[in-house]
Design a protein around this motif. Structure first.
Motif, PDB file in Angstrom:
ATOM      1  N   ASP A   1       0.820  -1.487   0.041  1.00  0.00           N
ATOM      2  CA  ASP A   1      -0.080  -0.133  -0.024  1.00  0.00           C
ATOM      3  C   ASP A   1       0.937   1.235  -0.074  1.00  0.00           C
ATOM      4  O   ASP A   1       1.639   1.542   0.917  1.00  0.00           O
ATOM      5  N   PRO A   2       0.732   2.018  -1.056  1.00  0.00           N
ATOM      6  CA  PRO A   2       1.612   3.003  -1.050  1.00  0.00           C
ATOM      7  C   PRO A   2       1.369   4.398  -0.004  1.00  0.00           C
ATOM      8  O   PRO A   2       2.454   4.988   0.358  1.00  0.00           O
ATOM      9  N   PHE A   3      -0.004   4.309   0.720  1.00  0.00           N
ATOM     10  CA  PHE A   3      -0.105   5.194   1.787  1.00  0.00           C
ATOM     11  C   PHE A   3       1.027   4.599   2.911  1.00  0.00           C
ATOM     12  O   PHE A   3       1.526   5.531   3.712  1.00  0.00           O
ATOM     13  N   THR A   4       0.555   3.332   3.270  1.00  0.00           N
ATOM     14  CA  THR A   4       1.384   2.775   4.353  1.00  0.00           C
ATOM     15  C   THR A   4       2.664   2.940   4.103  1.00  0.00           C
ATOM     16  O   THR A   4       3.524   3.169   5.215  1.00  0.00           O
ATOM     17  N   ARG A   5       3.054   2.741   3.144  1.00  0.00           N
ATOM     18  CA  ARG A   5       4.950   2.456   2.781  1.00  0.00           C
ATOM     19  C   ARG A   5       5.384   3.990   2.862  1.00  0.00           C
ATOM     20  O   ARG A   5       6.455   4.342   3.609  1.00  0.00           O
ATOM     21  N   ARG A   6       4.733   5.212   2.433  1.00  0.00           N
ATOM     22  CA  ARG A   6       5.226   6.398   2.743  1.00  0.00           C
ATOM     23  C   ARG A   6       5.314   6.661   4.293  1.00  0.00           C
ATOM     24  O   ARG A   6       6.169   7.330   4.723  1.00  0.00           O
ATOM     25  N   GLY A   7       4.270   6.352   5.061  1.00  0.00           N
ATOM     26  CA  GLY A   7       4.359   6.587   6.490  1.00  0.00           C
ATOM     27  C   GLY A   7       5.438   5.916   7.056  1.00  0.00           C
ATOM     28  O   GLY A   7       6.171   6.397   8.006  1.00  0.00           O
TER      29      GLY A   7
END
Length: 248
Positions: A105-111
């Motif tokens: 998940d891009p959102f989780t990876r960014r966080g």
């Protein structure tokens, strides 16, 4: 696969065609290519005028969510955050870097990347909150495309009925054609109201529910990542995130 959505669609078709048969008009009475073109083409034309291109394309991609919504496994999400908390407690925040490759998940990876980079907890929350609002707003706008179609379809059905009655009025000299002509004219109204209330509006509601679930999952991830950045104990993080679980 969402069995309820499929069952609902099949039941809607059975209700309309079965009801028409039981009323004595027969299922064939509901078949009108002209009415279909007026309602469908008119509704699509109206929504194209209303909707920006990226939003419309996003809406088309989200149609599959009605029948195959994204899977949200709350236990897996919580377990992942607790695993990262334990790893960070043992090896420090830099110890989370190997886990980045496995995050889809891009959102989780960014966080998680911000966590590894040592970004302050308040800054992590602020950045992810902005992204969450952006993603939620984008998907909500796409869901409203189907709400708009549910608004325009009945009106297009009325237009189709009026056009059909205009054709009937041109044949007033031939009484044998009046009954069938009037019946055919109102098929467009059935299409418009039926598509709005049995397809477009329920699709919009289903997509909004899916979007709300995704946003809730992202809120869980924000809380977990910020708690890790604050150095909270994994057990404390686990107990806090349990409140996000969907009761089944």
């Amino acid at each position: 696969m969402d069995k309820l959505s499929i069952a609902g669609l099949l039941l809607a078709l059975a209700a309309v065609f079965g009801g028409s048969t039981l009323k004595g008009s027969g299922a064939a009475a509901l078949v009108s290519p002209a009415a279909f073109v007026i309602v469908i083409a008119g509704t699509i034309a109206a929504i194209l005028v209303q909707t920006p291109g990226p939003t419309f394309r996003r809406a088309l991609r989200m149609v599959r969510w009605v029948f195959r919504p994204p899977v949200l496994d709350w236990e897996d999400e919580i377990d992942a955050v607790v695993h990262w908390a334990r790893r960070a407690r043992q090896h420090g925040l830099l110890g989370l870097e190997p886990d980045l490759a496995g995050v889809v998940d891009p959102f989780t990876r960014r966080g998680l990347q911000m966590l590894v980079d040592g970004v302050e907890p308040a800054q992590i929350r602020a950045a992810l909150d902005v992204e969450l609002d952006t993603l939620e707003g984008r998907d909500a706008a796409a869901a409203r495309v189907f709400e708009g179609m549910g608004t325009y379809a009945p009106t297009m059905g009325i237009i189709g009925a009026v056009m059909g009655l205009m054709a009937v009025m041109q044949n007033l000299a031939d009484p044998d054609k009046l009954g069938a002509g009037i019946a055919a004219a109102f098929v467009a109204t059935v299409y418009g109201i039926g598509l709005a209330n049995l397809l477009f509006l329920p699709m919009a509601a289903k997509l909004k529910a899916t979007i709300a679930g995704q946003s809730r999952a992202r809120e869980l991830m924000i809380e977990g990542l910020v708690a890790i950045a604050d150095g909270e104990h994994p057990s404390s993080i686990h107990n806090r995130l349990q409140g996000f679980r969907v009761q089944r």
